[in-house]
Design a protein around this motif. Structure first.
Motif, PDB file in Angstrom:
ATOM      1  N   GLY A  92     -13.826 -48.342  14.426  1.00  0.00           N
ATOM      2  CA  GLY A  92     -12.365 -48.759  15.288  1.00  0.00           C
ATOM      3  C   GLY A  92     -11.420 -48.657  13.588  1.00  0.00           C
ATOM      4  N   VAL A  93     -11.560 -47.676  12.316  1.00  0.00           N
ATOM      5  CA  VAL A  93     -10.811 -47.199  11.306  1.00  0.00           C
ATOM      6  C   VAL A  93      -9.778 -46.783  11.447  1.00  0.00           C
ATOM      7  CG1 VAL A  93     -10.991 -46.023   9.419  1.00  0.00           C
ATOM      8  CG2 VAL A  93     -13.250 -47.144  10.008  1.00  0.00           C
ATOM      9  N   ASP A  94      -8.234 -47.895  10.919  1.00  0.00           N
ATOM     10  CA  ASP A  94      -7.151 -47.014  10.946  1.00  0.00           C
ATOM     11  C   ASP A  94      -7.244 -46.626   9.123  1.00  0.00           C
ATOM     12  OD1 ASP A  94      -6.628 -47.230  13.901  1.00  0.00           O
ATOM     13  OD2 ASP A  94      -6.306 -49.683  12.848  1.00  0.00           O
ATOM     14  N   LEU A  95      -6.491 -45.782   8.856  1.00  0.00           N
ATOM     15  CA  LEU A  95      -6.434 -45.521   8.088  1.00  0.00           C
ATOM     16  C   LEU A  95      -4.958 -43.833   7.982  1.00  0.00           C
ATOM     17  CD1 LEU A  95      -6.953 -44.756   4.799  1.00  0.00           C
ATOM     18  CD2 LEU A  95      -8.444 -43.186   5.190  1.00  0.00           C
ATOM     19  N   SER A  96      -4.030 -44.445   6.857  1.00  0.00           N
ATOM     20  CA  SER A  96      -2.373 -43.590   7.058  1.00  0.00           C
ATOM     21  C   SER A  96      -2.797 -42.326   5.222  1.00  0.00           C
ATOM     22  CB  SER A  96      -1.460 -43.666   7.414  1.00  0.00           C
ATOM     23  OG  SER A  96      -0.042 -42.841   7.120  1.00  0.00           O
ATOM     24  N   VAL A  97      -2.170 -41.471   5.287  1.00  0.00           N
ATOM     25  CA  VAL A  97      -2.606 -40.848   3.826  1.00  0.00           C
ATOM     26  C   VAL A  97      -0.949 -40.302   3.799  1.00  0.00           C
ATOM     27  CG1 VAL A  97      -3.339 -39.642   2.272  1.00  0.00           C
ATOM     28  CG2 VAL A  97      -5.268 -40.609   3.469  1.00  0.00           C
ATOM     29  N   LYS A  98       0.089 -40.909   2.678  1.00  0.00           N
ATOM     30  CA  LYS A  98       1.034 -39.989   2.706  1.00  0.00           C
ATOM     31  C   LYS A  98       1.105 -38.133   2.721  1.00  0.00           C
ATOM     32  CE  LYS A  98       3.953 -43.901   1.848  1.00  0.00           C
ATOM     33  NZ  LYS A  98       4.751 -45.208   0.891  1.00  0.00           N
ATOM     34  N   SER A  99       2.051 -37.595   2.909  1.00  0.00           N
ATOM     35  CA  SER A  99       1.586 -35.892   2.356  1.00  0.00           C
ATOM     36  C   SER A  99       1.946 -36.156   1.062  1.00  0.00           C
ATOM     37  CB  SER A  99       2.858 -35.510   2.876  1.00  0.00           C
ATOM     38  OG  SER A  99       3.470 -33.736   2.320  1.00  0.00           O
TER      39      SER A  99
ATOM     40  N   ALA B 170      -8.068 -47.301  -0.311  1.00  0.00           N
ATOM     41  CA  ALA B 170      -8.628 -48.096   0.988  1.00  0.00           C
ATOM     42  C   ALA B 170     -10.075 -47.905   0.830  1.00  0.00           C
ATOM     43  CB  ALA B 170      -7.912 -46.508   2.328  1.00  0.00           C
ATOM     44  N   VAL B 171     -10.086 -49.450   0.509  1.00  0.00           N
ATOM     45  CA  VAL B 171     -11.997 -50.026   0.949  1.00  0.00           C
ATOM     46  C   VAL B 171     -12.431 -50.485   1.962  1.00  0.00           C
ATOM     47  CG1 VAL B 171     -12.954 -52.149  -0.003  1.00  0.00           C
ATOM     48  CG2 VAL B 171     -10.947 -51.461  -1.344  1.00  0.00           C
ATOM     49  N   LEU B 172     -13.569 -49.447   2.753  1.00  0.00           N
ATOM     50  CA  LEU B 172     -13.923 -49.549   3.832  1.00  0.00           C
ATOM     51  C   LEU B 172     -15.410 -50.357   3.451  1.00  0.00           C
ATOM     52  CD1 LEU B 172     -14.256 -48.121   6.320  1.00  0.00           C
ATOM     53  CD2 LEU B 172     -15.326 -46.425   5.629  1.00  0.00           C
ATOM     54  N   TRP B 173     -15.446 -51.465   4.436  1.00  0.00           N
ATOM     55  CA  TRP B 173     -16.504 -52.071   4.446  1.00  0.00           C
ATOM     56  C   TRP B 173     -17.102 -52.257   5.562  1.00  0.00           C
ATOM     57  CZ3 TRP B 173     -17.165 -54.911  -0.536  1.00  0.00           C
ATOM     58  CH2 TRP B 173     -17.374 -55.922  -0.350  1.00  0.00           C
ATOM     59  N   ASN B 174     -18.748 -52.910   5.794  1.00  0.00           N
ATOM     60  CA  ASN B 174     -19.469 -52.417   6.717  1.00  0.00           C
ATOM     61  C   ASN B 174     -19.152 -52.156   8.007  1.00  0.00           C
ATOM     62  OD1 ASN B 174     -21.228 -54.003   5.413  1.00  0.00           O
ATOM     63  ND2 ASN B 174     -20.228 -55.487   5.944  1.00  0.00           N
ATOM     64  N   GLY B 175     -17.733 -50.247   7.656  1.00  0.00           N
ATOM     65  CA  GLY B 175     -17.587 -49.719   8.859  1.00  0.00           C
ATOM     66  C   GLY B 175     -15.950 -50.040   8.592  1.00  0.00           C
ATOM     67  N   ARG B 176     -15.453 -50.916   8.317  1.00  0.00           N
ATOM     68  CA  ARG B 176     -14.046 -51.438   9.152  1.00  0.00           C
ATOM     69  C   ARG B 176     -13.194 -51.290   7.873  1.00  0.00           C
ATOM     70  NH1 ARG B 176     -14.436 -54.267  13.855  1.00  0.00           N
ATOM     71  NH2 ARG B 176     -16.643 -55.118  13.875  1.00  0.00           N
ATOM     72  N   MET B 177     -12.061 -50.282   8.179  1.00  0.00           N
ATOM     73  CA  MET B 177     -10.704 -50.760   6.605  1.00  0.00           C
ATOM     74  C   MET B 177     -10.052 -52.465   6.109  1.00  0.00           C
ATOM     75  SD  MET B 177      -9.925 -48.160   4.874  1.00  0.00           S
ATOM     76  CE  MET B 177     -10.540 -46.602   6.078  1.00  0.00           C
ATOM     77  N   ILE B 178     -11.029 -53.266   5.471  1.00  0.00           N
ATOM     78  CA  ILE B 178     -10.671 -54.554   5.062  1.00  0.00           C
ATOM     79  C   ILE B 178      -9.347 -54.924   3.856  1.00  0.00           C
ATOM     80  CG2 ILE B 178     -12.169 -54.691   5.631  1.00  0.00           C
ATOM     81  CD1 ILE B 178     -13.177 -55.562   2.571  1.00  0.00           C
ATOM     82  N   GLN B 179      -8.757 -52.876   3.496  1.00  0.00           N
ATOM     83  CA  GLN B 179      -6.822 -53.407   2.527  1.00  0.00           C
ATOM     84  C   GLN B 179      -7.348 -52.226   1.930  1.00  0.00           C
ATOM     85  OE1 GLN B 179      -7.295 -56.113  -0.517  1.00  0.00           O
ATOM     86  NE2 GLN B 179      -5.200 -56.173  -0.556  1.00  0.00           N
ATOM     87  N   THR B 180      -5.693 -51.732   1.995  1.00  0.00           N
ATOM     88  CA  THR B 180      -5.413 -50.120   2.095  1.00  0.00           C
ATOM     89  C   THR B 180      -3.697 -50.692   1.189  1.00  0.00           C
ATOM     90  OG1 THR B 180      -6.219 -49.054   3.933  1.00  0.00           O
ATOM     91  CG2 THR B 180      -4.024 -48.140   2.081  1.00  0.00           C
ATOM     92  N   ALA B 181      -3.558 -50.716  -0.208  1.00  0.00           N
ATOM     93  CA  ALA B 181      -2.578 -51.029  -1.225  1.00  0.00           C
ATOM     94  C   ALA B 181      -2.929 -49.848  -2.364  1.00  0.00           C
ATOM     95  CB  ALA B 181      -2.975 -52.210  -1.532  1.00  0.00           C
ATOM     96  N   VAL B 182      -1.735 -50.239  -3.009  1.00  0.00           N
ATOM     97  CA  VAL B 182      -1.964 -49.492  -4.282  1.00  0.00           C
ATOM     98  C   VAL B 182      -2.554 -49.857  -5.493  1.00  0.00           C
ATOM     99  CG1 VAL B 182       0.877 -48.768  -4.143  1.00  0.00           C
ATOM    100  CG2 VAL B 182       0.431 -50.636  -5.115  1.00  0.00           C
ATOM    101  N   PRO B 183      -3.138 -49.461  -6.855  1.00  0.00           N
ATOM    102  CA  PRO B 183      -4.354 -50.316  -7.080  1.00  0.00           C
ATOM    103  C   PRO B 183      -3.996 -51.218  -7.865  1.00  0.00           C
ATOM    104  CG  PRO B 183      -4.052 -47.369  -7.867  1.00  0.00           C
ATOM    105  CD  PRO B 183      -3.002 -48.090  -6.170  1.00  0.00           C
ATOM    106  N   ASP B 184      -2.810 -51.632  -8.304  1.00  0.00           N
ATOM    107  CA  ASP B 184      -2.456 -53.466  -9.252  1.00  0.00           C
ATOM    108  C   ASP B 184      -2.188 -53.789  -7.703  1.00  0.00           C
ATOM    109  OD1 ASP B 184       0.813 -54.905  -9.401  1.00  0.00           O
ATOM    110  OD2 ASP B 184      -1.206 -54.728 -11.350  1.00  0.00           O
ATOM    111  N   GLU B 185      -1.698 -53.912  -6.645  1.00  0.00           N
ATOM    112  CA  GLU B 185      -1.809 -55.262  -5.097  1.00  0.00           C
ATOM    113  C   GLU B 185      -3.179 -54.575  -4.975  1.00  0.00           C
ATOM    114  OE1 GLU B 185      -0.313 -57.160  -2.224  1.00  0.00           O
ATOM    115  OE2 GLU B 185       0.630 -56.806  -4.399  1.00  0.00           O
TER     116      GLU B 185
END
Length: 355
Positions: free
Chosen positions: A21-28, A207-222
């Motif tokens: 059930g991966v959700d991911l969005s990458v801006k242009s 974006a961090v993928l962990w055991n097939g799930r996307m657990i966090q997407t953030a700017v590097p510092d965050e």
């Protein structure tokens, strides 16, 4: 430039769910670093976006145009997705120029369309066009592979751990060249990696993928400062995890009473402190009257030149049965000797994870 949108993506191999059930969005125009441990599903996600694998369910859209979803699977060549593999996969019997134009229509291959421009874009001299790939270094071969991926003007570029086979110095140089080329081309890109420093230094977002799930997407510092789980905190760089008691915006632990980035429910927590937050001073330091300072002994030193990691044993701890060693990072010119007693204070705010 194109955007990438993935929603509810599932992929199973022989009954084992690799993507869940991966959700991911990458801006242009953005470069997103996809990070995760081995076996987390990173390469499967990349291959599914490219069209090399068929999704079981969920949707993939490029520029708001669906390329995968229920009842449809667009062919890889129709998606206009550039792909750079871990090995580069250049053809040894073709010249650099022939490799670059390989995926173009015949007329453009014949005229060596944009070869000089693309070589300049990836930081290589035009004279390299006539060379065989095996006459180039590993980093130069990866730049040629990127030039080949950019030649058809793809909507998205996918890079599958392209620097992992390079030595440290060449890896850093090639990263910079590739990042500059992608930015100059205005390409939207996804970099698959298991290297935390690579992801944090190159990605506009991680974006961090962990055991097939996307657990966090953030700017590097965050992502580095506020990982959402204690496991992720240990995976992204080094982390000191201590038991503590949270109350409002503070937490009390063996390193003193510390400020929290975000309040948590009152109770027992795990406190995450980054080693570079721990300030180390000699016990004999004059004018040190900080009541939150704790004493420790330097037990072991790992020296890296520009800095060093200290293994420190706390003089006092709340639970004598628990491990009392913590790690701190100090500049290379301020390394104390083994066996020296020091005072520790924590700078900045910390993160707490409820138990």
């Amino acid at each position: 430039m194109s955007n990438l949108s993935i929603q509810g993506l599932w992929k199973t191999f022989e009954g084992h769910a690799v993507l869940r059930g991966v959700d991911l969005s990458v801006k242009s125009g953005a470069l997103l670093a996809l990070l995760g441990p081995s076996g987390s599903g990173k390469t499967t996600l990349l291959r599914t976006v490219c069209g090399f694998e068929r999704a079981d369910s969920g949707t993939i859209a490029i520029d708001d145009r669906r390329v995968a979803g229920e009842g449809m699977h667009m062919r890889p060549e129709a998606r206009r997705v550039g792909y750079v593999s871990q090995e580069g996969s250049l053809f040894p019997h073709l010249s650099v120029a022939e490799n670059i134009v390989f995926g173009l229509p015949y007329a453009r291959r014949r005229t060596r369309d944009r070869v000089a421009e693309l070589l300049e874009l990836v930081g290589l001299p035009a004279s390299y066009a006539a060379r065989p790939p095996q006459a180039l270094s590993g980093g130069q071969q990866q730049r040629v592979a990127l030039a080949r991926a950019l030649a058809p003007s793809p909507r998205i570029v996918m890079l599958d751990e392209p620097f992992s086979s390079l030595d440290a110095a060449l890896r850093a140089e090639t990263r910079q060249a590739v990042a500059a080329a992608l930015a100059h081309a205005g390409a939207t890109a996804v970099l698959v990696t298991h290297d935390q420093s690579e992801a944090l230094s190159m990605g506009h977002e991680v974006a961090v993928l962990w055991n097939g799930r996307m657990i966090q997407t953030a700017v590097p510092d965050e992502l580095y400062r506020r990982p959402v789980t204690r496991e992720l905190a240990s995976f992204i760089g080094e982390a000191v995890l201590l038991q503590g008691m949270a109350s409002g915006a503070e937490v009390a632990c063996d390193l003193g009473r510390l400020r929290l980035m975000a309040p948590v429910e009152t109770g027992t927590v795990d406190v995450m402190v980054r080693p570079e937050q721990i300030k180390v001073e000699p016990v004999s330091s004059q004018g040190h009257a900080d009541c939150d300072a704790v004493e420790a002994t330097v037990e072991e030193i790992t020296f890296y030149g520009h800095d060093a990691t200290l293994s420190l044993r706390l003089a006092e701890r709340s639970d004598p049965s628990m491990e009392a060693a913590v790690r701190a990072r100090v500049p290379g010119h301020q390394v104390p000797a083994t066996g020296v007693r020091v005072r520790l204070t924590v700078e900045g705010e910390v993160v707490a994870y409820p138990r």
